[in-house]
Design a protein around this motif. Structure first.
Motif, PDB file in Angstrom:
ATOM      1  N   VAL A  85       1.127  -1.163  -0.263  1.00 17.81           N
ATOM      2  CA  VAL A  85       0.344   0.371  -0.231  1.00 17.81           C
ATOM      3  C   VAL A  85       0.430   1.325  -0.185  1.00 17.81           C
ATOM      4  N   ARG A  86       1.665   0.923   0.755  1.00 14.79           N
ATOM      5  CA  ARG A  86       2.722   1.925   1.221  1.00 14.79           C
ATOM      6  C   ARG A  86       3.525   2.667  -0.447  1.00 14.79           C
ATOM      7  N   VAL A  92       1.406   6.611  -6.796  1.00 18.71           N
ATOM      8  CA  VAL A  92       0.066   7.797  -7.046  1.00 18.71           C
ATOM      9  C   VAL A  92      -0.111   8.873  -6.655  1.00 18.71           C
ATOM     10  N   ALA A  93       0.496   8.711  -5.625  1.00 11.42           N
ATOM     11  CA  ALA A  93       0.873  10.636  -5.488  1.00 11.42           C
ATOM     12  C   ALA A  93       1.663  11.067  -6.128  1.00 11.42           C
ATOM     13  N   LEU A 171     -11.091   1.339   3.560  1.00 10.96           N
ATOM     14  CA  LEU A 171     -11.047   1.509   5.369  1.00 10.96           C
ATOM     15  C   LEU A 171     -11.303   2.835   5.508  1.00 10.96           C
ATOM     16  N   ARG A 172     -10.383   3.702   4.765  1.00 13.83           N
ATOM     17  CA  ARG A 172     -10.902   5.275   5.519  1.00 13.83           C
ATOM     18  C   ARG A 172     -11.806   5.930   5.060  1.00 13.83           C
ATOM     19  N   PHE A 173     -12.360   5.550   4.108  1.00 10.29           N
ATOM     20  CA  PHE A 173     -14.092   6.103   3.604  1.00 10.29           C
ATOM     21  C   PHE A 173     -14.758   5.521   4.478  1.00 10.29           C
ATOM     22  N   ALA A 174     -14.890   4.594   5.076  1.00  9.35           N
ATOM     23  CA  ALA A 174     -15.713   4.157   6.437  1.00  9.35           C
ATOM     24  C   ALA A 174     -15.385   4.584   7.440  1.00  9.35           C
ATOM     25  N   SER A 175     -14.638   5.581   7.908  1.00 11.45           N
ATOM     26  CA  SER A 175     -14.246   6.378   9.141  1.00 11.45           C
ATOM     27  C   SER A 175     -14.815   7.963   9.309  1.00 11.45           C
ATOM     28  N   LEU A 176     -14.065   8.533  10.555  1.00  8.07           N
ATOM     29  CA  LEU A 176     -14.369  10.129  10.333  1.00  8.07           C
ATOM     30  C   LEU A 176     -13.298  10.400   9.499  1.00  8.07           C
ATOM     31  N   GLN A 177     -12.047   9.698  10.177  1.00  8.16           N
ATOM     32  CA  GLN A 177     -11.294  10.344   9.169  1.00  8.16           C
ATOM     33  C   GLN A 177     -11.038  10.904   7.621  1.00  8.16           C
ATOM     34  N   ALA A 178     -11.652  10.508   6.794  1.00  7.91           N
ATOM     35  CA  ALA A 178     -12.206  10.820   5.356  1.00  7.91           C
ATOM     36  C   ALA A 178     -12.977  12.089   6.004  1.00  7.91           C
ATOM     37  N   SER A 210      -1.862  10.941   2.129  1.00  4.76           N
ATOM     38  CA  SER A 210      -1.721  11.611   3.086  1.00  4.76           C
ATOM     39  C   SER A 210      -2.451   9.897   3.970  1.00  4.76           C
ATOM     40  N   LEU A 211      -3.291   9.313   3.477  1.00  3.99           N
ATOM     41  CA  LEU A 211      -3.704   7.626   3.189  1.00  3.99           C
ATOM     42  C   LEU A 211      -2.308   6.788   4.777  1.00  3.99           C
TER      43      LEU A 211
END
Length: 216
Positions: A85-86, A92-93, A171-178, A210-211
């Motif tokens: 992922v990293r 991608v960034a 996983l991120r978009f399912a959290s408040l962090q998104a 930032s992911l």
């Protein structure tokens, strides 16, 4: 391997890319879980195509790290590895930074409006907890810049590595962090509209970078 019962098969005349995209999306959205064995004959029956485009698609998926395949042996869906992922995130960034640098000078008012509309839908999807729609809106927003850049090499790299990032982002978009992403998008759009190439490029890079790989 459990094959989904829903979803129409593909038209036999469709290109190999369609088979690849269907399998890729099924891995990204979790239809095919990490560690699950993928059999080309069953996949071909599900999609309504011959085994040849399925085998070719599995090879492409292996190149992108979504599956692990060995000739003559089984193919399995890859686990979501933090290092993978990293590595994908970094590439991608960088590609989105390039896309912004190449596209901002050519942006029109309609392009900026399309980005704003995509971010509104992105925010609404997050508010309702719909990760799938959030990802689609996010793709549309950044896709405006990628399309205008018109860099085929850049698009090829993104096609290969973005799916790995998207698996983690679900996983991120399912959290408040998104929720932070909405503000990042707003700033990106503001800088693009102002013609600030360097500023917009920096925000685009930070948005994708930032992911945290630890979220994998």
């Amino acid at each position: 391997m459990p094959i989904p019962l829903s979803g129409p098969g593909l038209d036999r005349g469709l290109l190999r890319d369609d088979v690849y995209r269907r399998l890729r999306d099924a891995i990204v959205d979790g239809t095919f879980a990490p560690g699950e064995q993928l059999r080309d004959l069953e996949l071909a029956g599900w999609l309504g195509v011959s085994r040849t485009p399925v085998r070719e698609a599995l090879l492409r998926l292996a190149q992108g790290g979504l599956v692990q395949a060995q000739p003559g042996r089984s193919t399995v869906v890859s686990t979501l590895d933090a290092r993978a992922v990293r590595d994908a995130r970094d590439v991608v960034a960088a590609m989105h930074e390039v896309a912004v640098r190449e596209s901002v000078p050519a942006l029109t008012g309609a392009d900026v409006a399309a980005m704003r509309d995509a971010n509104r839908r992105f925010a609404a999807a997050l508010a309702s907890g719909d990760a799938e729609q959030a990802l689609l809106a996010d793709d549309e927003l950044h896709g405006v810049l990628v399309r205008i850049a018109g860099n085929r090499a850049l698009e090829t790299v993104l096609e290969q590595f973005t799916p790995t990032v998207r698996r983690a982002e679900r996983l991120r978009f399912a959290s408040l962090q998104a929720r932070e992403s909405v503000a990042q998008h707003d700033e990106l759009i503001r800088l693009c509209a102002a013609g600030d190439v360097a500023g917009a490029a920096a925000v685009a890079y930070d948005t994708w970078h930032s992911l945290p790989s630890a979220e994998a």
